[in-house]
Design a protein around this motif. Structure first.
Motif, PDB file in Angstrom:
ATOM      1  N   ALA A   1      12.010  -7.967   2.533  1.00 22.43           N
ATOM      2  CA  ALA A   1      12.072  -7.009   3.636  1.00 22.43           C
ATOM      3  C   ALA A   1      11.114  -5.836   3.503  1.00 22.43           C
ATOM      4  O   ALA A   1      10.519  -5.406   4.479  1.00 22.43           O
ATOM      5  CB  ALA A   1      13.498  -6.499   3.790  1.00 22.43           C
ATOM      6  N   ASP A   2      10.967  -5.275   2.326  1.00 23.76           N
ATOM      7  CA  ASP A   2      10.134  -4.070   2.206  1.00 23.76           C
ATOM      8  C   ASP A   2       9.247  -4.150   0.963  1.00 23.76           C
ATOM      9  O   ASP A   2       9.375  -5.046   0.142  1.00 23.76           O
ATOM     10  CB  ASP A   2      10.995  -2.813   2.178  1.00 23.76           C
ATOM     11  N   SER A   3       8.355  -3.182   0.829  1.00 22.32           N
ATOM     12  CA  SER A   3       7.397  -3.209  -0.268  1.00 22.32           C
ATOM     13  C   SER A   3       8.067  -3.024  -1.630  1.00 22.32           C
ATOM     14  O   SER A   3       7.640  -3.614  -2.614  1.00 22.32           O
ATOM     15  CB  SER A   3       6.314  -2.157  -0.060  1.00 22.32           C
ATOM     16  N   ALA A   4       9.121  -2.245  -1.706  1.00 22.25           N
ATOM     17  CA  ALA A   4       9.811  -2.045  -2.983  1.00 22.25           C
ATOM     18  C   ALA A   4      10.434  -3.349  -3.466  1.00 22.25           C
ATOM     19  O   ALA A   4      10.354  -3.690  -4.649  1.00 22.25           O
ATOM     20  CB  ALA A   4      10.880  -0.968  -2.846  1.00 22.25           C
ATOM     21  N   ALA A   5      11.038  -4.092  -2.547  1.00 22.04           N
ATOM     22  CA  ALA A   5      11.619  -5.388  -2.915  1.00 22.04           C
ATOM     23  C   ALA A   5      10.528  -6.371  -3.316  1.00 22.04           C
ATOM     24  O   ALA A   5      10.702  -7.180  -4.235  1.00 22.04           O
ATOM     25  CB  ALA A   5      12.436  -5.948  -1.760  1.00 22.04           C
ATOM     26  N   SER A   6       9.384  -6.307  -2.650  1.00 24.26           N
ATOM     27  CA  SER A   6       8.269  -7.190  -2.984  1.00 24.26           C
ATOM     28  C   SER A   6       7.742  -6.909  -4.390  1.00 24.26           C
ATOM     29  O   SER A   6       7.515  -7.823  -5.171  1.00 24.26           O
ATOM     30  CB  SER A   6       7.153  -7.035  -1.960  1.00 24.26           C
ATOM     31  N   VAL A   7       7.579  -5.648  -4.736  1.00 25.19           N
ATOM     32  CA  VAL A   7       7.111  -5.277  -6.074  1.00 25.19           C
ATOM     33  C   VAL A   7       8.143  -5.694  -7.111  1.00 25.19           C
ATOM     34  O   VAL A   7       7.801  -6.246  -8.160  1.00 25.19           O
ATOM     35  CB  VAL A   7       6.810  -3.760  -6.148  1.00 25.19           C
TER      36      VAL A   7
END
Length: 186
Positions: free
Chosen positions: A139-145
């Motif tokens: 969903a978001d960049s923090a979850a992707s990282v």
């Protein structure tokens, strides 16, 4: 496979078809010219694809050394095995994770093989199917990282698992064992 339920039998044969296709795909990319490059290959250098060994052996007298099959035959086997795997594998299971072949994984591999084979309609068809049946993007960049900091990425369709003892590094490689490397000028 005797004594297995039909679903388990299909899952096992689907895994086997997937793995054989993956292995032959890796072999043909490493040891043969890509399909469609006939005019770009130096004269006399195209020796075909790789040998196709499709039956098991139980005795050393059964060992044969077949010639290389044409690249088109190797890709036909890859397509056939992946289509069989797609039919035999159930939808992705959260309990198995991306380190086991799934229907989406077989579709993604077929799309990739089709790209190398310059079979654009097949590549589009199976890439679309793989993305429709696989995990969604985070969903978001923090979850992707954060996804890159775990053992298995949450967006993965298929992953190869390597244990630390399977890749001990350059000092323990075959090259380091059987050769001596010296610094330039020594």
């Amino acid at each position: 496979l005797a004594g297995q339920s039909p679903d388990d039998r299909n899952a096992l044969t689907g895994q086997a078809h997937f793995l054989r296709a993956l292995f032959y795909f890796d072999l043909v990319r490493a040891y043969a010219y890509a399909p469609g490059t006939a005019g770009q290959v130096p004269a006399g250098q195209d020796r075909g694809g790789v040998p196709l060994l499709l039956s098991g052996i139980t005795d050393e007298a059964q060992i044969t050394l077949p010639a290389r099959a044409p690249v088109a035959e190797v890709y036909a086997l890859i397509y056939s095995d992946l289509l069989a795997a797609i039919a035999e594998l159930a939808s992705p299971s959260a309990s198995q994770g991306p380190r086991f072949a799934t229907r989406a994984g077989a579709q993604a591999l077929l799309a990739r093989a089709a790209l190398y084979n310059r079979d654009w309609p097949t590549a589009v068809r199976y890439a679309t199917a793989a993305l429709a049946g696989s995990p969604r993007l985070l969903a978001d960049s923090a979850a992707s990282v954060a996804g890159w900091r775990v053992a298995s990425h949450p967006e993965a369709i298929f992953e190869l698992a390597f244990a630390p003892n399977e890749n001990p590094g350059q000092n323990f490689s075959l090259q380091a064992t059987f050769t001596t490397l010296t610094a330039p000028g020594n």
